[in-house]
Design a protein around this motif. Structure first.
Motif, mmCIF file in Angstrom:
data_model
loop_
_atom_site.group_PDB
_atom_site.id
_atom_site.type_symbol
_atom_site.label_atom_id
_atom_site.label_comp_id
_atom_site.label_asym_id
_atom_site.label_seq_id
_atom_site.Cartn_x
_atom_site.Cartn_y
_atom_site.Cartn_z
ATOM 1 N N ASP A 157 0.331 -1.702 -11.915
ATOM 2 C CA ASP A 157 1.176 -2.888 -12.066
ATOM 3 C C ASP A 157 0.526 -3.848 -13.064
ATOM 4 O O ASP A 157 -0.451 -3.511 -13.719
ATOM 5 C CB ASP A 157 1.423 -3.546 -10.708
ATOM 6 C CG ASP A 157 0.113 -3.833 -9.990
ATOM 7 O OD1 ASP A 157 -0.935 -3.903 -10.672
ATOM 8 O OD2 ASP A 157 0.119 -3.964 -8.759
ATOM 9 N N CYS A 170 -3.276 -4.428 -12.442
ATOM 10 C CA CYS A 170 -4.122 -3.276 -12.798
ATOM 11 C C CYS A 170 -4.243 -3.179 -14.314
ATOM 12 O O CYS A 170 -5.291 -2.802 -14.844
ATOM 13 C CB CYS A 170 -3.553 -1.953 -12.317
ATOM 14 S SG CYS A 170 -2.942 -1.889 -10.649
ATOM 15 N N CYS A 192 -4.936 -0.131 -8.699
ATOM 16 C CA CYS A 192 -5.302 -0.624 -7.370
ATOM 17 C C CYS A 192 -4.845 0.365 -6.285
ATOM 18 O O CYS A 192 -4.117 1.309 -6.566
ATOM 19 C CB CYS A 192 -4.678 -1.997 -7.130
ATOM 20 S SG CYS A 192 -2.886 -1.939 -6.957
ATOM 21 N N CYS A 199 -0.962 0.871 -5.969
ATOM 22 C CA CYS A 199 -0.396 1.662 -7.069
ATOM 23 C C CYS A 199 -0.816 3.127 -6.941
ATOM 24 O O CYS A 199 -0.023 4.033 -7.198
ATOM 25 C CB CYS A 199 -0.844 1.103 -8.419
ATOM 26 S SG CYS A 199 -0.091 -0.497 -8.795
#
Ligand SMILES: [Zn+2]
Ligand SMILES: [Zn+2]
Length: 414
Positions: A160, A163, A220, A223
């Motif tokens: 995302d 990240c 992360c 994700c």
């Protein structure tokens, strides 16, 4: 920009038919958005530094001073529609498909057009990875139904927004030491959009890119788990896929899942037939509340080129078995009426009402290989009769016009 000629139309009809069949089966609603949108719709969503906005978008200023763009893609217009029509209040997710022209001012090269056509499917309002998997499944099925073989899906996660901040920084750190030896485009991307460097096809850039840090080491836990679930779905569906850590797609709005589908033998040509991904942040770029969403688009010209390459079967136009020959003014007048009668009965008929000579009309009937010629001469037109000629047998018979349809039906059956 190109004309799509009549001889191409069986391919276009086939694509349209399959797109609509799958749209209906998977319960997507068909949308047609305008070809012109406010320029900002694309600048805000695709990113000012994307190739599309920077170099390829056709823009114009109206007399009233509005800045418009010929749509270079259809995902942002669909999110615009979602917001404008208040679809957030409808049951989620909202599933939409489309088909139509898009415009990009690209350098001329074989197989690339400045007006080309896309079909696409978008699922808005769900962040569940099952949506991503279902879209990939649909995309594979669609190409399969069009006769394209040996499909493979390349897939990656971009994480995302958060990240990606970490990843961008890592890429900058890494490429700092290589960028001087890399191509002009990459030097530009290094400043504005380092992720796009991974996309570069230049030989002299490939070596540095191959050793670059990979996004999957930076995403992360959320994700990562989203991506893992997607891959589990793909495994379950037996969809052949390849993890491609360098797949980034050129547009800013993508997050998490990105994918491209290729016919395997032509993967080296980098010509994806379908590409797509998740764009959870797109609604916010348009100033609305967060709408998680995922979708894909396919280039119809490219798909048709592939269909031709593999000699995919397309429906041919049905051939008429009857040809109407006419001679003289009265016969010509009656011909148009007869044609209409045949249309109402669903019987295909060929004609050449603009011709005068019987011989030239019979020549056409011969070439078409019809079973029956219907000959309406001056005398027959006056007597309300018509000649039916069996082309193979060379036998002919005069019958009342009123019995024509029934007689033709009988003879076509036998
Ligand atoms: Zn490069
Ligand atoms: Zn993340």
């Amino acid at each position: 920009m190109h004309d799509i000629l009549p001889e191409e139309s069986p391919y276009w009809e086939k694509v349209r038919q399959i797109v609509f069949e799958l749209g209906q089966f998977y319960d997507f609603g068909f949308i047609q958005t305008p070809i012109l949108e406010m320029q900002g719709i694309f600048e805000r969503t695709l990113g000012l530094s994307s190739d599309v906005v920077e170099k390829e978008m056709y823009t114009l200023k109206t007399k009233g001073g509005d800045e418009l763009a010929l749509r270079p893609e259809i995902t942002a217009p669909i999110m615009r529609a979602y917001i404008q029509h208040g679809w957030a209040a409808a049951p989620q997710p909202v599933k939409i498909f489309y088909l139509g022209p898009v415009f990009r001012h690209e350098n001329p090269q074989a197989g690339r057009f400045r007006q080309f056509h896309q079909f696409g499917f978008e699922t808005l309002g769900s962040e569940d990875p099952v949506v991503d998997a279902q879209l990939i499944q649909l995309a594979m099925a669609l190409l399969g139904d069009l006769g394209v073989k040996g499909l493979i899906c390349e897939v990656n996660s971009l994480g995302d927004k958060l990240c990606r901040i970490k990843y961008r920084a890592a890429l900058k750190d890494y490429f700092r030491y290589h960028i001087k030896k890399m191509c002009h485009n990459c030097q530009h991307r290094f400043k504005h959009n380092p992720l796009r460097i991974l996309d570069c096809k230049e030989e002299k850039c490939r070596e540095a890119i191959a050793k670059a840090p990979q996004i999957l080491d930076f995403i992360c836990d959320d994700c990562r788990s989203h991506f893992k679930k997607l891959l589990e779905f793909l495994d379950e569906l037996n969809i052949p896929y390849l993890l491609n850590p360098h797949l980034v797609r050129g547009l800013d709005y993508y997050s998490r899942t990105v994918f491209e589908i290729y016919a395997e033998d032509r993967r080296s040509a980098q010509a994806a037939l379908i590409s797509g991904g998740r764009y959870d942040g797109l609604a916010e770029l348009l100033g609305a509340k967060n709408v998680p969403a995922c979708g894909f688009a396919g280039g119809i010209e490219r798909v048709i080129a592939e269909m031709k390459e593999v000699k995919a079967r397309v429906p041919q136009r049905p051939q008429p078995k009857i040809f109407l020959v006419q001679l003289g003014d009265l016969a010509k007048k009656k011909s148009l009426k007869i044609l209409e009668e045949f249309r109402e009965h669903g019987i295909l008929m060929a004609e050449s009402v603009s011709r005068h000579s019987i011989r030239s009309q019979m020549n056409i009937a011969d070439k078409l290989g019809v079973k029956l010629a219907l000959i309406l001469g001056q005398k027959e037109a006056l007597d309300n009769e018509i000649i039916i000629r069996d082309m193979a047998a060379g036998m002919q018979e005069t019958i009342p016009l009123a019995k024509l349809i029934a007689e033709v039906k009988k003879r076509l059956k036998s």
